[in-house]
Design a protein around this motif. Structure first.
Motif, PDB file in Angstrom:
ATOM      1  N   GLN A   1       0.854  -1.196   0.065  1.00 53.62           N
ATOM      2  CA  GLN A   1      -0.043   0.207  -0.071  1.00 53.62           C
ATOM      3  C   GLN A   1       1.572   1.492   0.294  1.00 53.62           C
ATOM      4  N   LYS A   2       2.191   1.742   0.803  1.00 55.34           N
ATOM      5  CA  LYS A   2       3.010   2.265   0.910  1.00 55.34           C
ATOM      6  C   LYS A   2       3.327   2.664  -0.753  1.00 55.34           C
ATOM      7  N   GLU A   3       4.203   1.382  -0.904  1.00 52.11           N
ATOM      8  CA  GLU A   3       4.374   1.621  -2.790  1.00 52.11           C
ATOM      9  C   GLU A   3       3.764   2.271  -3.201  1.00 52.11           C
ATOM     10  N   LYS A   4       2.447   1.848  -3.501  1.00 53.25           N
ATOM     11  CA  LYS A   4       1.095   2.475  -4.663  1.00 53.25           C
ATOM     12  C   LYS A   4       0.924   4.059  -4.327  1.00 53.25           C
ATOM     13  N   ILE A   5       0.989   4.187  -3.258  1.00 59.79           N
ATOM     14  CA  ILE A   5       0.766   5.626  -2.689  1.00 59.79           C
ATOM     15  C   ILE A   5       1.814   6.210  -2.846  1.00 59.79           C
TER      16      ILE A   5
END
Length: 74
Positions: free
Chosen positions: A62-66
């Motif tokens: 999720q942090k990567e996508k954000i």
């Protein structure tokens, strides 16, 4: 039907002093212990190691996508 009513069942074999009765009591204690353990495990809300790994991986993705959506400007 009257024949079945006249026959008596020997319920003595289920008494706590007989082997079958002792087995029934023992199985009842094990079952009761399992129920209490399940209630305890659910109420403490402990995560398994596998659940923690999965949750950590999802948070990382999720942090990567954000990060891809909102890149940091220099």
């Amino acid at each position: 039907m009257i024949i079945f009513l006249n026959t008596t069942l020997d319920l003595k074999i289920l008494s706590p002093s007989e082997p079958i009765g002792i087995l029934i009591i023992f199985l009842g204690l094990i079952f009761t212990g399992m129920i209490f353990y399940i209630i305890y495990a659910v109420s403490t809300n402990k995560e398994s190691l596998e659940d923690k790994k999965i949750r950590t991986k999802k948070e990382y993705l999720q942090k990567e996508k954000i990060g891809k959506l909102f890149p940091k400007k220099k």
